[in-house]
Design an enzyme around this catalytic site. Structure first.
Site, mmCIF file in Angstrom:
data_model
loop_
_atom_site.group_PDB
_atom_site.id
_atom_site.type_symbol
_atom_site.label_atom_id
_atom_site.label_comp_id
_atom_site.label_asym_id
_atom_site.label_seq_id
_atom_site.Cartn_x
_atom_site.Cartn_y
_atom_site.Cartn_z
ATOM 1 C CE LYS A 68 -4.182 1.580 2.486
ATOM 2 N NZ LYS A 68 -5.105 1.206 3.590
ATOM 3 C CB SER A 144 -8.375 3.014 2.737
ATOM 4 O OG SER A 144 -7.494 2.357 3.642
ATOM 5 C CB SER A 168 -8.563 -0.244 5.218
ATOM 6 O OG SER A 168 -9.294 0.942 5.416
#
Length: 439
Positions: A68, A144, A168
């Site tokens: 990420k 996310s 997330s």
């Protein structure tokens, strides 16, 4: 005599991932914020050399991993899905969780797109584009950790590493039809990961299988990976949480959930209704303002005051709510949460896991949420509703995809198991057994 095909080398698998990541007709330009093609090729070649010499570093050696955009990588700014940080000073060290993966031989292919500052479960990003859901490109990927989930579902990576503050990893896993793990918070160091909430942030993997999630989790936790033996299903005690977590389900989600419960019941798993009165206490604490908004405002106050126009407006509005949280309310939230974590642990002591849909809805249309703040907010609240419980009470949780045979629609649906803090390995063994049953 049938001869089994030779497993593809790390370099061959990497090239297949890179081909998909750079395909102009694919989602790669929206999935990745950075590709490390040449460095990844060198890492893959090194892994293949170790295998040829009989000296692999372990089961993660040569696996293709994306990470990420909020993890520090030395020599580059950590942008966390925001244009505000494009010119930030470069990181001087690699995030410890990612360094452990690399030391175990993981081939880091690139950094993946995300909701700005990880502050929504939707996955829309106006700065870097929104990756389309693999089941329907017009729909959200979930957030996310949006780009990471799509990178695995689309074959651009084998494992991806995200963060989970309210769901997330599990939400995008559920939206994209893969597995997503939220470990107990203490397991994996959060240093070197751009924070959303110091109180709630956890670091976890997403992958195509429970076994791959368990492998990455063990390495990031500093453990020696062990074979994952599925737990015997007969006799496991699963609780079905009664009340708001089962409300408002789309009919397709409800049918898929009931079908999964039916299979588990036939396999000898006792399923019992389990009231969760502590959810009302959690809501009372969050009514003071919530940890994510309070702590995100602490992190971003200077930028909010000087460059408000550079934020995603939907993210800026959520962070601004933290401006009104007083020190008294924040201390109350901290102290009361500590009490409630102990109370929830006691409440779950007689269960092996809670079982429920990861989200009550399937992936909405990107255009619908981008066009209406009210629609975005409503969808975001539903997406986060079930998963955020695990973060608030510091539990471990995993989302499993329900296969097509258990749901009538084409859009993915997630099934979530939630276990007590510290029961991560047992949760993974139970999840492996459920995964095998539903396959």
């Amino acid at each position: 005599m049938t001869v089994s095909p030779k497993p593809a080398s790390a370099r061959e698998r990497l090239e297949a991932c890179l081909a998909k990541a750079t395909d102009p007709a694919g989602e790669g330009s929206r999935v990745f914020t950075r590709l490390y093609a040449e460095r990844a090729r060198a890492e893959a070649e090194a892994a293949d050399t170790r295998v040829r010499q009989g000296l692999p570093l372990g089961p993660l050696d040569g696996r293709i991993v994306s990470v990420k955009d909020l993890f520090d990588m030395p020599g580059e700014p950590t942008t966390a899905g925001s244009k505000l940080l494009r010119d930030a000073p470069p990181a001087t060290a690699m995030a410890p969780a990612i360094a452990r993966l690399r030391q175990a031989g993981a081939v880091i292919i690139g950094k993946t797109n995300m909701t700005e500052f990880a502050f929504s479960g939707v996955g829309i990003n106006p700065h870097y584009g929104t990756p389309g859901n693999p089941a329907d490109r017009s729909r959200i990927p979930g957030g996310s950790s949006s780009g990471g989930a799509v990178s695995v579902a689309d074959g651009m990576a084998e494992i991806t590493i995200g963060s989970d503050t309210g769901g997330s990893t599990r939400i995008p896993a559920a939206m994209c039809g893969i597995v997503g793990l939220k470990p107990s918070q203490y397991r994996v160091p959060t240093a070197g990961a751009f924070p959303l909430s110091f109180a709630l942030d956890s670091i976890g993997p997403m992958a195509g299988s429970v076994a791959d999630c368990a492998l990455a989790d063990a390495v990031m936790a500093g453990e020696t990976p062990q074979p994952l033996n599925p737990a015997p299903l007969p006799g496991l005690r699963f609780g079905i949480p009664q009340g708001p977590l089962l409300e408002g389900m789309e009919p397709e989600v409800a049918r898929a959930f009931e079908a999964a419960l039916g299979r588990l019941g036939k396999a000898g798993v006792p399923l019992a209704d389990h009231p969760l009165p502590l959810l009302a206490e959690m809501q009372a604490v969050n009514a003071k303002g919530g940890f994510a908004a309070s702590e995100a405002f602490f992190v971003h106050q200077a930028a909010l005051d000087s460059r408000p126009e550079d934020f995603d407006p939907l993210v800026r509005g959520r962070i601004e709510r933290g401006r009104a949280v007083s020190a008294t309310d924040y201390i109350f939230m901290q102290r009361r949460r500590t009490e409630l974590i102990r109370a929830m642990d006691a409440d779950l002591a007689d269960l092996d896991a809670l079982i429920l849909p990861t989200t009550p809805i399937r992936a909405p249309k990107i255009a619908d949420l981008a066009a209406s703040e009210a629609a975005f907010t409503a969808a975001n609240m539903l997406l986060l509703r079930n998963t955020s419980v695990g973060n608030f009470f510091d539990l471990c949780a995993i989302s499993l995809p329900l296969p097509a045979g258990l749901r009538p629609g084409e859009l993915p649906v997630g099934l979530m198991l939630v276990a007590r803090n510290g029961q991560d390995r047992r949760l993974l063994r139970m999840a492996a057994a459920v995964e095998r049953l539903l396959a």
